[in-house]
Design a protein around this motif. Sequence first.
Motif, short mmCIF file in Angstrom:
data_model
loop_
_atom_site.label_atom_id
_atom_site.label_comp_id
_atom_site.label_asym_id
_atom_site.label_seq_id
_atom_site.Cartn_x
_atom_site.Cartn_y
_atom_site.Cartn_z
N ARG A 38 0.71 -1.24 -0.14
CA ARG A 38 -0.08 0.08 -0.02
C ARG A 38 0.87 1.21 -0.11
O ARG A 38 1.88 1.14 0.35
CB ARG A 38 -0.90 0.09 1.15
CG ARG A 38 -0.21 0.18 2.40
CD ARG A 38 -1.36 0.05 3.68
NE ARG A 38 -0.85 0.18 4.81
CZ ARG A 38 -1.39 0.07 6.23
NH1 ARG A 38 -2.64 -0.17 6.04
NH2 ARG A 38 -0.84 0.26 7.31
N GLN A 39 0.46 2.26 -0.49
CA GLN A 39 0.95 3.54 -0.40
C GLN A 39 0.04 4.65 -0.27
O GLN A 39 -0.74 4.86 -0.87
CB GLN A 39 1.67 3.77 -1.81
CG GLN A 39 2.47 5.27 -1.90
CD GLN A 39 3.17 5.39 -3.14
OE1 GLN A 39 2.91 4.46 -4.16
NE2 GLN A 39 4.26 5.94 -3.02
N ALA A 40 0.23 5.34 0.92
CA ALA A 40 -0.47 6.46 1.35
C ALA A 40 0.21 7.76 0.92
O ALA A 40 1.29 7.92 0.48
CB ALA A 40 -0.37 6.39 3.03
N PRO A 41 -0.77 8.57 0.65
CA PRO A 41 -0.48 10.14 0.41
C PRO A 41 0.89 10.72 0.89
O PRO A 41 1.00 10.56 2.21
CB PRO A 41 -1.63 11.17 0.57
CG PRO A 41 -2.55 9.88 0.61
CD PRO A 41 -2.34 8.73 1.20
N GLY A 42 1.72 10.90 0.12
CA GLY A 42 3.07 11.55 0.61
C GLY A 42 4.15 10.57 1.23
O GLY A 42 5.00 11.12 2.00
N LYS A 43 3.72 9.21 1.35
CA LYS A 43 4.50 8.36 1.89
C LYS A 43 5.05 7.18 0.71
O LYS A 43 4.65 6.78 -0.48
CB LYS A 43 3.79 7.60 2.92
CG LYS A 43 3.56 8.31 4.06
CD LYS A 43 2.78 7.59 5.35
CE LYS A 43 2.60 8.29 6.59
NZ LYS A 43 2.07 7.64 7.46
N GLU A 44 6.21 6.51 1.24
CA GLU A 44 6.62 5.39 0.16
C GLU A 44 5.93 4.22 0.35
O GLU A 44 5.07 3.75 1.41
CB GLU A 44 7.96 5.09 0.78
CG GLU A 44 9.06 6.09 0.36
CD GLU A 44 10.43 5.78 0.56
OE1 GLU A 44 11.41 6.48 0.17
OE2 GLU A 44 10.58 4.62 1.15
N ARG A 45 5.74 3.29 -0.82
CA ARG A 45 4.89 2.10 -0.76
C ARG A 45 5.53 1.21 0.15
O ARG A 45 6.65 0.95 0.41
CB ARG A 45 5.17 1.43 -2.11
CG ARG A 45 4.13 0.29 -2.27
CD ARG A 45 4.00 -0.16 -3.86
NE ARG A 45 5.52 -0.31 -4.45
CZ ARG A 45 5.46 -0.38 -5.70
NH1 ARG A 45 4.50 -0.43 -6.47
NH2 ARG A 45 6.69 -0.83 -6.01
N GLU A 46 4.41 0.62 0.99
CA GLU A 46 4.87 -0.30 2.30
C GLU A 46 4.43 -1.69 1.99
O GLU A 46 3.03 -1.91 1.38
CB GLU A 46 4.86 0.36 3.45
CG GLU A 46 3.22 0.33 3.76
CD GLU A 46 2.95 0.75 5.09
OE1 GLU A 46 3.84 0.53 5.76
OE2 GLU A 46 1.65 0.91 5.49
N ALA A 92 -4.90 4.42 1.92
CA ALA A 92 -4.16 4.31 0.93
C ALA A 92 -4.48 3.56 -0.49
O ALA A 92 -5.75 3.23 -0.60
CB ALA A 92 -2.92 3.43 1.38
N VAL A 93 -3.35 3.45 -1.45
CA VAL A 93 -3.81 2.67 -2.67
C VAL A 93 -3.14 1.59 -2.41
O VAL A 93 -2.06 1.40 -1.91
CB VAL A 93 -3.20 3.61 -3.92
CG1 VAL A 93 -3.40 2.62 -4.95
CG2 VAL A 93 -3.68 4.95 -4.31
N TYR A 94 -3.91 0.51 -2.53
CA TYR A 94 -3.45 -0.81 -2.33
C TYR A 94 -3.08 -1.51 -3.63
O TYR A 94 -3.92 -1.68 -4.55
CB TYR A 94 -4.75 -1.70 -1.38
CG TYR A 94 -4.73 -1.28 -0.21
CD1 TYR A 94 -5.08 -0.17 0.41
CD2 TYR A 94 -3.99 -2.13 0.82
CE1 TYR A 94 -5.16 0.30 1.65
CE2 TYR A 94 -4.12 -1.89 2.36
CZ TYR A 94 -4.62 -0.71 2.66
OH TYR A 94 -4.54 -0.34 3.76
N TYR A 95 -1.88 -2.39 -3.65
CA TYR A 95 -1.51 -2.81 -4.93
C TYR A 95 -1.32 -4.45 -4.58
O TYR A 95 -0.83 -4.73 -3.58
CB TYR A 95 -0.24 -2.29 -5.25
CG TYR A 95 -0.09 -1.00 -5.82
CD1 TYR A 95 0.06 0.12 -4.66
CD2 TYR A 95 -0.42 -0.48 -6.89
CE1 TYR A 95 -0.05 1.43 -4.82
CE2 TYR A 95 -0.39 0.99 -7.30
CZ TYR A 95 -0.18 1.87 -6.28
OH TYR A 95 -0.34 3.16 -6.69
N CYS A 96 -1.71 -5.20 -5.54
CA CYS A 96 -1.05 -6.68 -5.49
C CYS A 96 0.11 -6.70 -6.35
O CYS A 96 0.17 -6.01 -7.40
CB CYS A 96 -2.41 -7.57 -5.84
SG CYS A 96 -2.72 -7.50 -7.40
N ALA A 97 0.68 -7.81 -6.01
CA ALA A 97 2.16 -7.97 -6.90
C ALA A 97 2.45 -9.51 -6.60
O ALA A 97 1.98 -10.23 -5.77
CB ALA A 97 3.29 -7.30 -6.26
#
Length: 119
Positions: A38-46, A92-97
């Motif tokens: 996930r990546q929150a505004p202004g933060k790195e993807r975690e 946050a924006v949530y991503y799958c990988a």
Amino acid sequence: QVQLVESGGGLVQAGGSLRLSCAASGLTFSNYAMGWFRQAPGKEREFVAVISWSGGTTYYADSVKGRFTISRDNAKNTVYLQINSLKPEDTAVYYCAAQRVGKSGYDYWGQGTQVSVSS
């Protein structure tokens, strides 16, 4: 062509739940471990969670343990993230990988789905 398509995001109140889905195509799904980030505004993807190719092993970030559950259905080429007891900081924006078994790093990424939690 490999595609990972996330869905299920939305706007929810704190304490609510969501179930995110990630549908994979163009790859042999059972050859890949699947992760959620996930990546929150202004933060790195975690990193959030990962599940092995078989579903037998899972691992979570400390910040989501006990609230998030990752699962997969290899027959449907889909990985899920059940999110309970949502907090505003989960916004946050949530991503799958997808990570090929035996390799380090993630080979493929989805476009993301937005999760917004109101207090």
